[in-house]
Design a protein around this motif. Structure first.
Motif, PDB file in Angstrom:
ATOM      1  N   GLY A 185       0.883  -1.290   0.038  1.00 44.95           N
ATOM      2  CA  GLY A 185       0.004  -0.051   0.064  1.00 44.95           C
ATOM      3  C   GLY A 185       0.765   1.212   0.019  1.00 44.95           C
ATOM      4  O   GLY A 185       0.155   2.211   0.238  1.00 44.95           O
ATOM      5  N   ARG A 187       2.996   2.061   2.347  1.00 46.53           N
ATOM      6  CA  ARG A 187       3.046   2.845   3.582  1.00 46.53           C
ATOM      7  C   ARG A 187       4.428   2.782   4.176  1.00 46.53           C
ATOM      8  O   ARG A 187       4.778   3.295   5.155  1.00 46.53           O
ATOM      9  CB  ARG A 187       1.973   2.380   4.643  1.00 46.53           C
ATOM     10  CG  ARG A 187       0.739   3.067   4.602  1.00 46.53           C
ATOM     11  CD  ARG A 187      -0.093   3.107   3.444  1.00 46.53           C
ATOM     12  NE  ARG A 187      -1.322   3.921   3.154  1.00 46.53           N
ATOM     13  CZ  ARG A 187      -2.193   4.085   2.455  1.00 46.53           C
ATOM     14  NH1 ARG A 187      -1.790   3.243   1.063  1.00 46.53           N
ATOM     15  NH2 ARG A 187      -3.115   4.876   2.516  1.00 46.53           N
ATOM     16  N   HIS A 286      -4.135  -2.633   4.756  1.00 49.51           N
ATOM     17  CA  HIS A 286      -2.714  -2.462   4.823  1.00 49.51           C
ATOM     18  C   HIS A 286      -1.968  -2.763   5.777  1.00 49.51           C
ATOM     19  O   HIS A 286      -0.867  -2.906   5.721  1.00 49.51           O
ATOM     20  CB  HIS A 286      -2.848  -0.895   4.847  1.00 49.51           C
ATOM     21  CG  HIS A 286      -3.443   0.013   3.664  1.00 49.51           C
ATOM     22  ND1 HIS A 286      -2.958   0.081   2.730  1.00 49.51           N
ATOM     23  CD2 HIS A 286      -4.557   0.506   3.785  1.00 49.51           C
ATOM     24  CE1 HIS A 286      -3.831   0.707   1.666  1.00 49.51           C
ATOM     25  NE2 HIS A 286      -5.012   1.102   2.497  1.00 49.51           N
TER      26      HIS A 286
END
Length: 303
Positions: A185, A187, A286
């Motif tokens: 994702g 992140r 996520h």
């Protein structure tokens, strides 16, 4: 969408203006709580193999997300667009509200707050937005505080400030089984995810300045969960707090953590329960299966 525009939504300011409160589904307010608060909850979406599902009590839940991730389906998430939020605000205006306080998860990890800002420019009533710079229960506690202040007669600006203060004071911590889902994702970086896998590191992460950041690294899941408990107690200090525990497909460790914190923080909780439940489906995409998260939110200002 849950919650809705009735006499319980938000509150009336000191000058009698009616304020509606809106948030998004990642705040993890269950249907009963949202209705009691009178908050309108706008869902984010989970996209599985090009099929779009609203997350929430009547939509795509965390269990289905865990199944899809384990099956290695193509899974992503999507924010509500400005048009969706603008229609929510218009509906509230038709129900007699003068202003809207729209409180959302961190703009650094989602475009939801940006959608709220853009939507506010498209409607005739006043919309005040709050980027909590938090995710999950920390956003939910900020929403609850905003409603408390409005019901006590605060202005929309005062309620917005109280929501930001509550979110700023909160500590969000989570253990993930693997960094792979956060890497997918965007992140965390690929190098960090690869290093974690090679070294078999079990990371404890936090939310810092609105984004995912590393807090500590331990070698086993059991040590990670024990450390989560210690860090939560440390974050609470001797202040009155609310505490929430959430998980994705990992109920037993989450339940055990909640029980430990209820015992260790009994004085600070002041008879309030430690909430424990599934992680938001969107956040679960996520974080990945096995995640256990805890939020410690000091109670700020007047009740």
């Amino acid at each position: 969408m849950s919650g809705g525009g009735d006499e319980r939504t938000g509150g009336s300011t000191g000058d009698g203006r009616r304020v509606a409160v809106v948030t998004d589904s990642t705040a993890q307010l269950d249907l009963t709580t949202a209705r009691e608060l009178g908050v309108t909850v706008v869902p984010l979406q989970v996209v599985v193999d090009d099929e779009v599902h609203d997350e929430g009590a009547e939509g795509y839940d965390a269990g289905r997300v865990a199944e899809a991730l384990r099956a290695r389906a193509s899974v992503s998430t999507s924010r509500p667009g400005p048009a969706v939020l603008a229609q929510v605000y218009r509906d509230l205006a038709e129900q007699g509200y003068d202003e809207v306080l729209s409180v959302h998860l961190s703009g650094a990890v989602s475009g939801t707050h940006e959608s709220a800002v853009l939507a506010g420019r498209q409607v005739d009533l006043r919309v005040v937005t709050v980027d909590t710079r938090q995710v999950g229960p920390a956003t939910g506690y900020a929403v609850e505080t905003a409603v408390e202040r409005l019901r006590a007669g605060a202005s929309i600006e005062q309620a917005a400030a109280a929501a930001r203060e509550r979110a700023d004071a909160a500590t969000s911590l989570f253990y993930v089984h693997t960094l792979e889902y956060l890497r997918r994702g965007g992140r965390v970086g690929a190098a960090a995810a690869l290093l974690g896998g090679v070294l078999a590191v079990k990371p404890i992460l936090t939310i810092a300045d609105g984004t995912v950041a590393s807090r500590e690294k331990v070698r086993t899941a059991s040590k990670a969960l024990a450390r989560l408990a210690d860090l939560a107690v440390e974050a609470a200090g001797d202040r009155p707090v609310d505490v929430g525990v959430a998980h994705l497909a990992n109920p037993e460790p989450a339940g055990s953590l909640a029980e430990q914190l209820a015992e260790r923080l009994a004085e600070q909780l002041e008879d309030r329960p430690v909430r424990c439940g599934e992680l938001s489906a969107v956040l679960g995409v996520h974080a990945g299966p096995g995640t256990v998260a805890v939020c410690v939110a000091p109670r700020t200002g007047p009740a």
